[in-house]
Write an enzyme that holds these catalytic residues in place. Structure first.
Site, PDB file in Angstrom:
ATOM      1  N   LEU A 128       0.765  -1.072   0.093  1.00 21.01           N
ATOM      2  CA  LEU A 128      -0.062   0.010  -0.120  1.00 21.01           C
ATOM      3  C   LEU A 128       0.791   1.234  -0.059  1.00 21.01           C
ATOM      4  O   LEU A 128       0.454   2.243  -0.405  1.00 21.01           O
ATOM      5  CB  LEU A 128      -0.732   0.095   1.333  1.00 21.01           C
ATOM      6  CG  LEU A 128      -2.030  -1.268   1.419  1.00 21.01           C
ATOM      7  CD1 LEU A 128      -2.504  -0.919   2.555  1.00 21.01           C
ATOM      8  CD2 LEU A 128      -2.869  -1.037  -0.004  1.00 21.01           C
ATOM      9  N   ASP A 129       1.918   1.201   0.593  1.00 17.50           N
ATOM     10  CA  ASP A 129       2.969   2.290   0.606  1.00 17.50           C
ATOM     11  C   ASP A 129       4.179   1.881  -0.418  1.00 17.50           C
ATOM     12  O   ASP A 129       5.218   1.546   0.026  1.00 17.50           O
ATOM     13  CB  ASP A 129       3.332   2.670   2.140  1.00 17.50           C
ATOM     14  CG  ASP A 129       4.211   3.821   1.971  1.00 17.50           C
ATOM     15  OD1 ASP A 129       4.185   4.757   1.126  1.00 17.50           O
ATOM     16  OD2 ASP A 129       4.946   4.508   2.846  1.00 17.50           O
ATOM     17  N   PHE A 130       3.714   1.892  -1.626  1.00 17.24           N
ATOM     18  CA  PHE A 130       4.871   1.683  -2.705  1.00 17.24           C
ATOM     19  C   PHE A 130       5.761   2.999  -3.235  1.00 17.24           C
ATOM     20  O   PHE A 130       5.029   3.573  -4.178  1.00 17.24           O
ATOM     21  CB  PHE A 130       3.944   0.864  -3.826  1.00 17.24           C
ATOM     22  CG  PHE A 130       4.944  -0.097  -4.700  1.00 17.24           C
ATOM     23  CD1 PHE A 130       4.816  -1.268  -4.913  1.00 17.24           C
ATOM     24  CD2 PHE A 130       6.051   0.664  -5.579  1.00 17.24           C
ATOM     25  CE1 PHE A 130       5.426  -2.106  -5.647  1.00 17.24           C
ATOM     26  CE2 PHE A 130       6.606  -0.028  -6.484  1.00 17.24           C
ATOM     27  CZ  PHE A 130       6.643  -1.501  -6.608  1.00 17.24           C
TER      28      PHE A 130
END
Length: 288
Positions: free
Chosen positions: A69-71
């Site tokens: 989700l935090d790419f």
């Protein structure tokens, strides 16, 4: 192989620091995009290939399809030339539930996508598609096309478009097949064809077991910051490169290779001082 290697951990519970877990992992270098753009295309290709292997693993992990989700680049490091993810706190294995295709809407800063809703009530491949598009906008669009070999650009454009447009080829398995030289011979074949089609008007004298220690000039990209050290497939490609630089008057084949097996070559602006070296071969441009 795609994530940080855990060497050990220590759990400590005391009055001063309760519930403390210390981990010992392998050492990696922070990912600096500006520095990456200054490296050779071959090294950037290696980073993209390791990222594709990571995407393929996340899409088919034992836990199911995993999305980050935090790419962002700050979540990755480079270990021995390979890209690895360091932070899995924001990883998720839950595919979004849906009742219609409109529920499978993905929004990004530059564009949006709508995926099909399966009969099981889950958005099809949403986790994989989210990872792929983030890899496209943060990595592939910068690292793959920039200064790539001209013979490979049509293939690379196809790969970049597949990840950026979510077409039928936009999946990790497709990318792994076409980016991996061990699976697809197209990488080697096109480089060989490009190297062997050059016809040089110059003549080069071969001097075995010889090296030119000085007479360096800088070129970009180079594996050596004070000279011009590039990778080649064979002597023909080295001649092609030397002919393309007006200051190049000689080059030296080393016995060192890159991770793909391409040979490292020093390009020189003169050949006034040649010294013996059993591990190298020097080629000197002969002028009239």
């Amino acid at each position: 192989l795609c994530c940080f290697q855990l060497y050990g951990y220590c759990y400590q519970d005391s009055n001063d620091i309760p519930d403390t877990l210390t981990t010992i992992t392998e050492l990696g270098s922070p990912l600096e995009m500006i520095q990456l753009l200054q490296t050779s295309w071959e090294d950037r290709f290696r980073i993209c290939l390791s990222l594709v292997r990571l995407l393929h693993y996340l899409a088919h992990s034992p836990l199911g399809s995993v999305t980050l989700l935090d790419f962002r680049p700050r979540q990755f490091v480079i270990v021995n030339g390979e890209l690895k993810v360091t932070d899995l706190d924001d990883a998720s294995v839950e595919e979004s539930s849906c009742t219609s295709n409109s529920d499978c809407f993905m929004e990004f800063p530059a564009r949006n996508f709508t995926l099909p809703c399966s009969v099981e009530g889950r958005c099809q491949n949403m986790n994989e598609k989210r990872n792929l598009y983030n890899a496209y906008r943060f990595f592939f669009t910068y690292l793959l096309p920039h200064s790539a070999p001209s013979s490979l650009r049509p293939l690379l454009d196809k790969i970049v478009n597949a990840t950026g447009n979510h077409n039928k080829h936009g999946n990790a398995k497709y990318l792994l097949f076409y980016l991996s030289p061990s699976v697809s011979s197209e990488f080697t074949q096109k480089c060989v064809k490009s190297a062997n089609t050059h016809k040089s008007d110059s003549f080069y004298r071969r001097v075995p077991e010889a090296f030119i220690p000085d007479e360096n000039y800088r070129c970009w990209p180079s594996y050596h910051h004070k000279g011009c050290l590039l990778s080649v497939f064979d002597v023909n490609e080295a001649i092609e490169i030397c002919d393309s630089y007006s200051q190049c008057k000689a080059f030296v084949l080393t016995n060192q290779t890159t991770w793909t097996g391409r040979q490292l070559v020093f390009f020189k602006m003169a050949s006034n001082h040649i010294v013996p070296d059993p591990d190298k071969i020097t080629y000197v441009k002969v002028t009239d």
